[in-house]
Scaffold this active site. Structure first.
Site, mmCIF file in Angstrom:
data_model
loop_
_atom_site.group_PDB
_atom_site.id
_atom_site.type_symbol
_atom_site.label_atom_id
_atom_site.label_comp_id
_atom_site.label_asym_id
_atom_site.label_seq_id
_atom_site.Cartn_x
_atom_site.Cartn_y
_atom_site.Cartn_z
ATOM 1 N N HIS A 3 0.829 -1.214 0.000
ATOM 2 C CA HIS A 3 0.000 0.000 0.000
ATOM 3 C C HIS A 3 0.857 1.255 0.000
ATOM 4 O O HIS A 3 2.072 1.222 0.171
ATOM 5 C CB HIS A 3 -0.980 0.003 1.175
ATOM 6 C CG HIS A 3 -0.371 -0.041 2.544
ATOM 7 N ND1 HIS A 3 0.405 0.974 3.066
ATOM 8 C CD2 HIS A 3 -0.455 -0.989 3.512
ATOM 9 C CE1 HIS A 3 0.759 0.666 4.293
ATOM 10 N NE2 HIS A 3 0.266 -0.533 4.592
ATOM 11 N N CYS A 40 2.625 -4.987 6.593
ATOM 12 C CA CYS A 40 2.451 -4.729 5.163
ATOM 13 C C CYS A 40 3.752 -4.244 4.528
ATOM 14 O O CYS A 40 4.755 -4.071 5.207
ATOM 15 C CB CYS A 40 1.368 -3.665 4.947
ATOM 16 S SG CYS A 40 -0.270 -4.197 5.497
#
Length: 166
Positions: free
Chosen positions: A124, A141
């Site tokens: 992301h 992430c």
């Protein structure tokens, strides 16, 4: 003269309307990305067409980057072979593409330890993070700049393998 003013006013309105913010959705017309390679130790991610590097990125990882993600909340980024399995155009972090963690082995290991494996692992952007965006700051992430995420979002397709090495 009246018609000239109407046409001029319409032209001005069209110019003003076209000055809005640029779209975060880009188009990619290059070679297919056949795999993604991530090196946690180098903080790098490469988009590959077979063995040819199409693009490379500097990345941020989970706030506890050493080792494989095993449990919910451990702050680690997974290691191993996974797949891009979903896309989120409304991500809190600009745009995101999902990584298929946890796989069946990850779930079984966590269960054997009486814990949950966690989930929601994505590549992301950085919008939405309230810190300084420096160093490793995610919950597991892989983070890149928002502009880079726009390109990645356009390049990747669901089912693309992603290999994350230590």
């Amino acid at each position: 003269m009246g018609i000239f003013r109407i046409v001029a006013a319409l032209c001005v309105m069209l110019v003003v309307a076209s000055c809005g913010p640029p779209s975060k959705f880009r188009t990619y017309r290059g070679p297919e990305v056949t795999q993604v390679l991530v090196s946690k130790s180098e903080r790098k991610m490469w988009m590959l067409h077979h063995n040819k590097v199409l693009k490379s990125y500097d990345i941020a990882l989970g706030f506890a980057p050493e080792g494989h993600k095993q449990f919910e909340g451990d702050g680690k980024t997974p290691e191993g072979l996974y797949y891009i399995d979903r896309r989120n155009p409304n991500s809190r972090f600009h745009l995101s593409v999902g990584i298929s963690y946890p796989n069946p082995a990850d779930k079984a290991f966590a269960k054997s330890m009486g814990k949950e494996p966690g989930g929601d692992i994505f590549i992301h952007g950085k919008t939405g993070f309230n810190g300084d965006n420096k160093g490793d700051w995610t919950w597991g992430c892989i983070a890149v700049t928002d502009r880079e995420m726009e390109d990645i979002y356009a390049m990747l397709r669901d089912g693309t393998p992603i290999f994350i090495k230590p």
